[in-house]
Design a protein around this motif. Sequence first.
Motif, PDB file in Angstrom:
ATOM      1  N   ASP A   6       5.347   7.518   3.778  1.00 53.42           N
ATOM      2  CA  ASP A   6       4.185   8.033   3.567  1.00 53.42           C
ATOM      3  C   ASP A   6       3.326   8.326   4.500  1.00 53.42           C
ATOM      4  OD1 ASP A   6       4.790   7.855   0.789  1.00 53.42           O
ATOM      5  OD2 ASP A   6       3.790   5.769   0.522  1.00 53.42           O
ATOM      6  N   ILE A   7       3.389   7.628   5.714  1.00 53.86           N
ATOM      7  CA  ILE A   7       2.813   7.943   7.009  1.00 53.86           C
ATOM      8  C   ILE A   7       3.512   8.747   7.792  1.00 53.86           C
ATOM      9  CG2 ILE A   7       1.240   7.086   8.594  1.00 53.86           C
ATOM     10  CD1 ILE A   7       1.455   4.307   7.229  1.00 53.86           C
ATOM     11  N   PRO A   8       3.121  10.013   8.416  1.00 51.96           N
ATOM     12  CA  PRO A   8       3.753  10.865   9.314  1.00 51.96           C
ATOM     13  C   PRO A   8       3.951   9.910  10.609  1.00 51.96           C
ATOM     14  CG  PRO A   8       1.659  11.648   9.055  1.00 51.96           C
ATOM     15  CD  PRO A   8       1.830  10.583   8.134  1.00 51.96           C
ATOM     16  N   ARG A   9       5.146  10.036  11.611  1.00 48.36           N
ATOM     17  CA  ARG A   9       5.260   9.400  12.677  1.00 48.36           C
ATOM     18  C   ARG A   9       4.077   9.784  13.680  1.00 48.36           C
ATOM     19  NH1 ARG A   9      11.259   9.728  13.423  1.00 48.36           N
ATOM     20  NH2 ARG A   9      11.746   7.648  12.488  1.00 48.36           N
TER      21      ARG A   9
ATOM     22  N   ALA B   5      -1.489   8.746  10.566  1.00 45.13           N
ATOM     23  CA  ALA B   5      -2.221   7.715  10.104  1.00 45.13           C
ATOM     24  C   ALA B   5      -2.585   8.139   8.635  1.00 45.13           C
ATOM     25  CB  ALA B   5      -3.359   7.245  10.797  1.00 45.13           C
ATOM     26  N   ARG B   6      -2.600   7.044   7.724  1.00 45.65           N
ATOM     27  CA  ARG B   6      -3.167   7.300   6.431  1.00 45.65           C
ATOM     28  C   ARG B   6      -4.420   6.351   6.311  1.00 45.65           C
ATOM     29  NH1 ARG B   6       0.136   9.615   2.672  1.00 45.65           N
ATOM     30  NH2 ARG B   6      -1.652   9.689   1.173  1.00 45.65           N
TER      31      ARG B   6
ATOM     32  N   ILE C 214       0.882  -1.235  -0.065  1.00 54.26           N
ATOM     33  CA  ILE C 214      -0.009  -0.102   0.118  1.00 54.26           C
ATOM     34  C   ILE C 214       0.830   1.276   0.043  1.00 54.26           C
ATOM     35  CG2 ILE C 214      -1.997  -0.967   1.109  1.00 54.26           C
ATOM     36  CD1 ILE C 214      -1.051   0.023   3.544  1.00 54.26           C
ATOM     37  N   GLY C 215       2.096   1.336   0.122  1.00 55.86           N
ATOM     38  CA  GLY C 215       3.050   2.197   0.041  1.00 55.86           C
ATOM     39  C   GLY C 215       4.291   2.164   1.003  1.00 55.86           C
ATOM     40  N   ARG C 216       4.800   3.280   1.249  1.00 59.93           N
ATOM     41  CA  ARG C 216       6.213   3.110   1.955  1.00 59.93           C
ATOM     42  C   ARG C 216       5.952   3.811   3.483  1.00 59.93           C
ATOM     43  NH1 ARG C 216      10.143   1.241  -0.943  1.00 59.93           N
ATOM     44  NH2 ARG C 216       9.544   1.130  -3.056  1.00 59.93           N
TER      45      ARG C 216
END
Lengths: 113, 814
Positions: free
Chosen positions: A15-18, A21-22, A10-12
């Motif tokens: 891509d999600i900030p610490r 959430a995404r 779904i991505g790397r």
Amino acid sequence: MTKTMQWAAIGRLEDIPRRGARCVKNGGMTIAVFRTADDRVFALEDKCPHRGGPLSQGIVHDGCVTCPLHNWVISLESGLAQGADEGSTVTFPVRLEGDRILLGIAAVAEEAA
Amino acid sequence: MTQKLVVVGAGMASGRMLEHLFEAAPGAFDVTLFGAEPRGNYNRIMLSPVLAGEKTFDQIVTHDGDWYAAHDVACRFGETVTRIDRKAKVVFSRGGETPYDKLVIATGSAPFIIPIAGRDLPGVRAFRDLDDVEAMVAAAKKPNAKAVVVGGGLLGLEAAAALRLRGMEVVVLHLMGHLMERQLDPAAGYLLQKELEGRGIKIHCKAQTKAVLGTDRAEAVLLEDGTIYPADIVVMAVGIRPEVRLATDAGLYVERGIVVDDQLMTSEPDILAIGECVEHERICYGLVAPLYDMAKVAAKTLLGEKAAFRPVETATQLKVTGVNLYSAGDFADAPDREEIVLRDASAGIYKRLVLKENHILGAVLYGETADGAWFFDMLRKNTDVSEMRETLIFGQAYQGGGKLDPMAAVAALPDDAEICGCNGVCKSKIVGAITEKSLTTLDGVRAHTKASASCGTCTGLVEQLMKLTLGDAYNPAAVTPMCGCTDLGHDDVRRLIKAKGLKTIPAVMQELEWKTSCGCAKCRPALNYYLVCDWPDEYADDYQSRFINERVHANIQKDGTYSVVPRMWGGVTSAKELRAIADVVDRFEIPMVKVTGGQRIDMLGIKKEDLPEVWAELGKAGFVSGHAYAKGLRTVKTCVGSHWCRFGTQDSTGLGIRIEKFMWGSWTPAKVKMAVSGCPRNCAEATCKDVGVICVDSGYEIHFAGAAGLDIKGTEKLGLVRTENEALEVIVALTQMYREQARYLERIYKWAKRIGYDEIRRQILDDLEKRRAFYDRFVFSQKFAQVDPWSERASGKDKHEFKPMATLSLEPAE
Ligand code: SRM
Ligand SMILES: Cc1cc2nc3c(=O)[nH]c(=O)nc-3n(C[C@H](O)[C@H](O)[C@H](O)COP(=O)(O)OP(=O)(O)OC[C@H]3O[C@@H](n4cnc5c(N)ncnc54)[C@H](O)[C@@H]3O)c2cc1C
Ligand code: SF4
Ligand code: FES
């Protein structure tokens, strides 16, 4: 008919900030994928067991997320509401391969004839 | 007839004496209290934490205006007594002559300034009173400021540690071979030096100070060996000398101090002396415990009762947060003495007891000091320790083979064991007060017994006693902690952020010992706000610590959609703006448009993915975010005012718009709503707002601390100002004061009630300098805050927030 587990990339990680959430859309369902301060990744249905609040929009802290609507605290690992509240949210398995995130979705697939 | 009592010196000893006097015989004397300092009695000991920023001055005031008034004390603060005429029985001061029947001299001591070149330059300070502290705090404000502290004793080290906490570069010059040589042996001195060096303080022992260099003010300190240390401020903490000038001039018998007998009488009838200015049996004291004994005896002497002051042993503790150090008695080496030493390098513990014929003569404890009171008790009572010699050094809990349990140790203390050294309060007195007066809080115990009310280092012991006496009924958390992640309350956290210069959330959590690894949904937004407010130019806002509404700059709705409220300055709009809104509503099929209670328009039910585009469209028409979601400035409601209305006295619409344009974008502890009405009919409902203005013929009446939400409360009147400019300045300054002091989520009306309306008036209306400083700090922080978050996001900032990471289609590919 057999139950199969499908792993989807779904991505790397970046891509999600610490402590954020995404969302991942899966048909009619939204799955929230969380990244903690220490780079662990968890996935839950984006739906609070209380009144359906979007958990992906909450504040992430110590392996939990606080729902933005009425402050229930949900464990990212188990999907269980913490403290005095009762209820749970569906969890999904996640695997990290390097910095690629793989999300496991149990699906019912036609067996190939 | 009541007798006239004159007291010279409003210090720690005289304050205590007056308390005893009024308690035993209220009204027996007409008291006049002279003080050279322009303020009343306060807890001088606590100047160290004030210097460190861990306490405020207000917190260490021991006697306030109400107390003096209640006891009819004529206060003559800021007035030095210059001469005593003992024949005529009058004292002289700037205010003329004051007659007395009884006189008490309590002038304390004067700091000793070493007689070297440059000692009179501005920037050379002692560490004795609040003025010294203020001068040091001011010096620390300069970036990269440097301090040289001369003297590595108690006072010098407390100053050095505090100045370091304030961010200064600090060097300590000490004449002797190791720090605090009067209280510590070399080994403990070394541990202390290492600890302080670890905090970034440079220690130079065996330093012979030769001169202070500088032309107009102190610039550096020169040592005999040629070393030069640059300095913005030089603190002299090399010792004190009893302040005896008045007594000497008046012909009283003076040696090193003013000589007194056991009743504290000087050589002259009707003149007593107490405190550090006194010499009793050849001893001058420099710690408060014996001075408090003197105060008690002097009060009795004044009332004609019998009492006697006897010499006492004193114990010392260093009040530097995080350093545990205790020393009592005499520990010099001598052939007839034995010592027991315990070292634990990994835990940083060092203990040493000096014995003579199985009696304790001295104790030095470093790193772990819980047994200090126990050792000190045996020292004073000359207890024979031969029975427990083997295990003595491990402390009280080990005696009798018991486990190490602090509660057991306190339980085992004898009734007459001294708990609070400063105030000479023993265990039975504290336990007695708790049961007799049904005390359940630390403050209560302090009020009734004075235990832990001076330097506070015995607070832990007192709390253990309370726990022991009250069991579970005692809840030591006297302040409400911010949340489960810390025991500190909001005020402490705010103060420590400033004092320790903490500039990131991880730094706060590390330094203040957060119990969780990354906080929770309660403390993180609060910390983020405090850091934004305190370091506007340096702090990088942590979006993950903001509530969703502030993170995405729109209000989340129950179905997960968002509402968007653009600013309509002062509630005024135009055809062009309305048309733009209508177009956006059509284009994005926004299900509801509503006029809010804040005089503007709300578009509700917008999908998160659409937000950036909605904002981009609104931005084209000149709209910026209305911050309807923010702990920040919301709306400034206005009425039509003098521009249209037949009753309007001033341009209320114009002023409202001006305020909103000046203040939008600022973050505040809770939301801030304002309103301006053009006359007292008050159509803008200004008197239930956080800040409101009622225009009148003669100017602008500023109101504050109203509420109309969960609580309903009319505003308080702050005051009347003449011009629009002044009104703006006052409102801005008030808001900044609130921003700097309030607890997160505390609205203005709650904060104001806690601080006091008069105090706010004093700082904002009366003290022009303070007002201006608040105003300037607000303006500075606006440089970084007044950025439209919508246009930032419309042009791509945080774009990950607004679109899904992936859309899965798991159907098997055909
Ligand atoms: C939109 C609006 C109602 C309306 O349709 O008129 C509104 C809507 C909300 N109000 Fe309000 N308040 C609105 C004016 C008011 C007013 C009247 C006013 O501002 O003159 C008050 C009373 C005045 C006051 O604040 O003292 C008001 C007192 C509250 C309170 C109680 C606050 C309190 O401290 O007592 C809350 C709850 C809170 O903030 O915790 C609240 C909270 C809310 C929230 C933010 C609830 C939430 O957390 O989701 C609502 C957001 C709806 C949205 O998405 O837009 N709203 N709210 C008004 C927006 C004004 C604006 O233009 O910005
Ligand atoms: C920073 C600091 C930390 C300390 N820490 C500790 C500690 O941890 N433990 C401890 O036991 N002790 C400590 N002390 C020492 C303690 O504060 C003193 O022992 C105590 O304050 C002495 O009380 P006093 O009443 O004799 O004098 P003071 O409290 O000094 O009061 C004397 C007052 O008289 C005024 N005065 C002098 N001359 C005149 C005059 N002619 N006319 C009118 N007024 C006059 C002075 O301005 C002063 O305000 C500390 C002192 C300082 C400065
Ligand atoms: S408050 Fe006064 S000026 Fe404002 S609209 Fe009402 S009547 Fe007019
Ligand atoms: S919907 Fe999550 S707490 Fe109510």
